[in-house]
Design a protein around this motif. Sequence first.
Motif, PDB file in Angstrom:
ATOM      1  N   LEU A 132       0.047   6.680   3.889  1.00  0.00           N
ATOM      2  CA  LEU A 132       1.290   7.406   4.162  1.00  0.00           C
ATOM      3  C   LEU A 132       1.161   8.387   5.314  1.00  0.00           C
ATOM      4  O   LEU A 132       2.108   9.127   5.600  1.00  0.00           O
ATOM      5  CB  LEU A 132       1.736   8.162   2.906  1.00  0.00           C
ATOM      6  CG  LEU A 132       2.005   7.317   1.654  1.00  0.00           C
ATOM      7  CD1 LEU A 132       2.379   8.217   0.491  1.00  0.00           C
ATOM      8  CD2 LEU A 132       3.112   6.301   1.917  1.00  0.00           C
ATOM      9  N   MET A 137       2.196   1.991  -3.351  1.00  0.00           N
ATOM     10  CA  MET A 137       1.143   2.501  -4.217  1.00  0.00           C
ATOM     11  C   MET A 137       0.721   3.918  -3.858  1.00  0.00           C
ATOM     12  O   MET A 137      -0.147   4.494  -4.497  1.00  0.00           O
ATOM     13  CB  MET A 137      -0.071   1.578  -4.147  1.00  0.00           C
ATOM     14  CG  MET A 137       0.176   0.166  -4.683  1.00  0.00           C
ATOM     15  SD  MET A 137       0.538   0.139  -6.438  1.00  0.00           S
ATOM     16  CE  MET A 137      -1.046   0.653  -7.102  1.00  0.00           C
ATOM     17  N   GLY A 138       1.343   4.499  -2.809  1.00  0.00           N
ATOM     18  CA  GLY A 138       1.009   5.859  -2.394  1.00  0.00           C
ATOM     19  C   GLY A 138      -0.145   5.937  -1.418  1.00  0.00           C
ATOM     20  O   GLY A 138      -0.718   7.005  -1.240  1.00  0.00           O
ATOM     21  N   GLU A 139      -0.469   4.833  -0.758  1.00  0.00           N
ATOM     22  CA  GLU A 139      -1.572   4.800   0.199  1.00  0.00           C
ATOM     23  C   GLU A 139      -1.028   4.605   1.611  1.00  0.00           C
ATOM     24  O   GLU A 139       0.090   4.119   1.800  1.00  0.00           O
ATOM     25  CB  GLU A 139      -2.539   3.663  -0.137  1.00  0.00           C
ATOM     26  CG  GLU A 139      -3.136   3.758  -1.542  1.00  0.00           C
ATOM     27  CD  GLU A 139      -3.982   2.542  -1.883  1.00  0.00           C
ATOM     28  OE1 GLU A 139      -4.050   1.623  -1.051  1.00  0.00           O
ATOM     29  OE2 GLU A 139      -4.556   2.513  -2.992  1.00  0.00           O
ATOM     30  N   LEU A 184      11.532   3.398  -4.951  1.00  0.00           N
ATOM     31  CA  LEU A 184      10.809   3.600  -6.199  1.00  0.00           C
ATOM     32  C   LEU A 184      11.745   4.018  -7.326  1.00  0.00           C
ATOM     33  O   LEU A 184      11.578   3.592  -8.481  1.00  0.00           O
ATOM     34  CB  LEU A 184       9.714   4.648  -5.999  1.00  0.00           C
ATOM     35  CG  LEU A 184       8.518   4.220  -5.143  1.00  0.00           C
ATOM     36  CD1 LEU A 184       7.610   5.411  -4.874  1.00  0.00           C
ATOM     37  CD2 LEU A 184       7.735   3.107  -5.824  1.00  0.00           C
ATOM     38  N   LEU A 226      11.175   5.081   0.847  1.00  0.00           N
ATOM     39  CA  LEU A 226      10.225   4.702  -0.192  1.00  0.00           C
ATOM     40  C   LEU A 226      10.577   5.364  -1.524  1.00  0.00           C
ATOM     41  O   LEU A 226      10.499   4.735  -2.590  1.00  0.00           O
ATOM     42  CB  LEU A 226       8.808   5.100   0.228  1.00  0.00           C
ATOM     43  CG  LEU A 226       8.130   4.244   1.304  1.00  0.00           C
ATOM     44  CD1 LEU A 226       6.811   4.871   1.713  1.00  0.00           C
ATOM     45  CD2 LEU A 226       7.911   2.824   0.803  1.00  0.00           C
ATOM     46  N   GLU A 227      10.997   6.629  -1.462  1.00  0.00           N
ATOM     47  CA  GLU A 227      11.362   7.336  -2.686  1.00  0.00           C
ATOM     48  C   GLU A 227      12.570   6.687  -3.357  1.00  0.00           C
ATOM     49  O   GLU A 227      12.583   6.481  -4.574  1.00  0.00           O
ATOM     50  CB  GLU A 227      11.662   8.799  -2.360  1.00  0.00           C
ATOM     51  CG  GLU A 227      11.928   9.670  -3.576  1.00  0.00           C
ATOM     52  CD  GLU A 227      12.180  11.114  -3.207  1.00  0.00           C
ATOM     53  OE1 GLU A 227      12.347  11.938  -4.118  1.00  0.00           O
ATOM     54  OE2 GLU A 227      12.214  11.413  -1.986  1.00  0.00           O
ATOM     55  N   LEU A 231       9.612   7.997   4.278  1.00  0.00           N
ATOM     56  CA  LEU A 231       9.256   8.502   2.952  1.00  0.00           C
ATOM     57  C   LEU A 231      10.481   8.573   2.032  1.00  0.00           C
ATOM     58  O   LEU A 231      10.386   8.286   0.832  1.00  0.00           O
ATOM     59  CB  LEU A 231       8.611   9.879   3.083  1.00  0.00           C
ATOM     60  CG  LEU A 231       7.237   9.919   3.768  1.00  0.00           C
ATOM     61  CD1 LEU A 231       6.773  11.357   3.938  1.00  0.00           C
ATOM     62  CD2 LEU A 231       6.206   9.126   2.972  1.00  0.00           C
ATOM     63  N   ARG A 256       0.835  -1.210   0.000  1.00  0.00           N
ATOM     64  CA  ARG A 256       0.000   0.000   0.000  1.00  0.00           C
ATOM     65  C   ARG A 256       0.867   1.257   0.000  1.00  0.00           C
ATOM     66  O   ARG A 256       0.553   2.251  -0.680  1.00  0.00           O
ATOM     67  CB  ARG A 256      -0.925  -0.010   1.211  1.00  0.00           C
ATOM     68  CG  ARG A 256      -1.976  -1.117   1.192  1.00  0.00           C
ATOM     69  CD  ARG A 256      -3.034  -0.879   2.237  1.00  0.00           C
ATOM     70  NE  ARG A 256      -3.847  -2.050   2.477  1.00  0.00           N
ATOM     71  CZ  ARG A 256      -3.674  -2.884   3.478  1.00  0.00           C
ATOM     72  NH1 ARG A 256      -2.724  -2.668   4.368  1.00  0.00           N
ATOM     73  NH2 ARG A 256      -4.452  -3.947   3.621  1.00  0.00           N
ATOM     74  N   LYS A 257       1.960   1.247   0.764  1.00  0.00           N
ATOM     75  CA  LYS A 257       2.833   2.414   0.817  1.00  0.00           C
ATOM     76  C   LYS A 257       3.496   2.660  -0.536  1.00  0.00           C
ATOM     77  O   LYS A 257       3.654   3.803  -0.964  1.00  0.00           O
ATOM     78  CB  LYS A 257       3.886   2.221   1.906  1.00  0.00           C
ATOM     79  CG  LYS A 257       3.319   2.308   3.311  1.00  0.00           C
ATOM     80  CD  LYS A 257       4.397   2.132   4.355  1.00  0.00           C
ATOM     81  CE  LYS A 257       3.810   2.232   5.755  1.00  0.00           C
ATOM     82  NZ  LYS A 257       4.855   2.059   6.794  1.00  0.00           N
ATOM     83  N   CYS A 300       3.704   7.731   8.158  1.00  0.00           N
ATOM     84  CA  CYS A 300       5.116   7.585   7.783  1.00  0.00           C
ATOM     85  C   CYS A 300       5.904   8.822   8.200  1.00  0.00           C
ATOM     86  O   CYS A 300       5.417   9.952   8.089  1.00  0.00           O
ATOM     87  CB  CYS A 300       5.249   7.376   6.272  1.00  0.00           C
ATOM     88  SG  CYS A 300       4.559   5.809   5.702  1.00  0.00           S
TER      89      CYS A 300
END
Length: 244
Positions: A114, A110-112, A129, A125-126, A122, A107-108, A117
Amino acid sequence: MVRGKTQMKRIENATSRQVTFSKRRNGLLKKAFELSVLCDAEVALIVFSPRGKLYEFSSSSISKTIERYEKKQKDSEPGSKGFEDNTQNDDSFSMGKKIEQLEVSKRKLMGECLETCSIDELRKLECQLERSLSRIRAKKTQLFLDQIERLRQEEKTLMEENRKLREKCGMEPWRFSSSNKKQQLLDKTIVAEAAAGEEEEEEEEEEEGRGSSIDDVETELYIGPAPDRRTATKTNACLPPTHY
């Protein structure tokens, strides 16, 4: 009068030892009874005095409680069916926890979810990605190159068939002017243009989303100082139309 703390060691005086045993035995039996009544627990208590006298208490039956205890001990031994069931339950619980963590991570990505966080999470995650995007682009470029190589092999096959057919018909072989180096350079250019085209499309979409406002540009030509726009507008409105 303050009662002193009792030391945890054997009482040497036989009379005092017997009195202490009687008092604490009665208290222990009372606590066992209260536990069975208040908590609806199955309690069995067996006490032997120093002289070998038996004192017991059971909320149901001493023998049934002992049988239940022995059965539970056998099930908890390694290799038994009950032990395997407990192990499977533990494995299922740990597997459920892992699946739940993977769902949260998905989910994280997918941008959900957050909201909870932190900045460090973050950033991680960046970076993740960005690494994934780089691998995807590299894989896509490799697929393009593989497809070009496959088409090149098909071209060679067709050229060989064409040559055989020309020889069979008594015609001169077909000559191509392009070289292998030019073909490789063309292939690399095609891949680079495909990657650059995708980046340009992304930039154009961002620019279209922002929007832009264009001011009106005055294109009239004046000789001398430019007149005031309001005065020029009024003058043009008062002038009669000119016929040619």
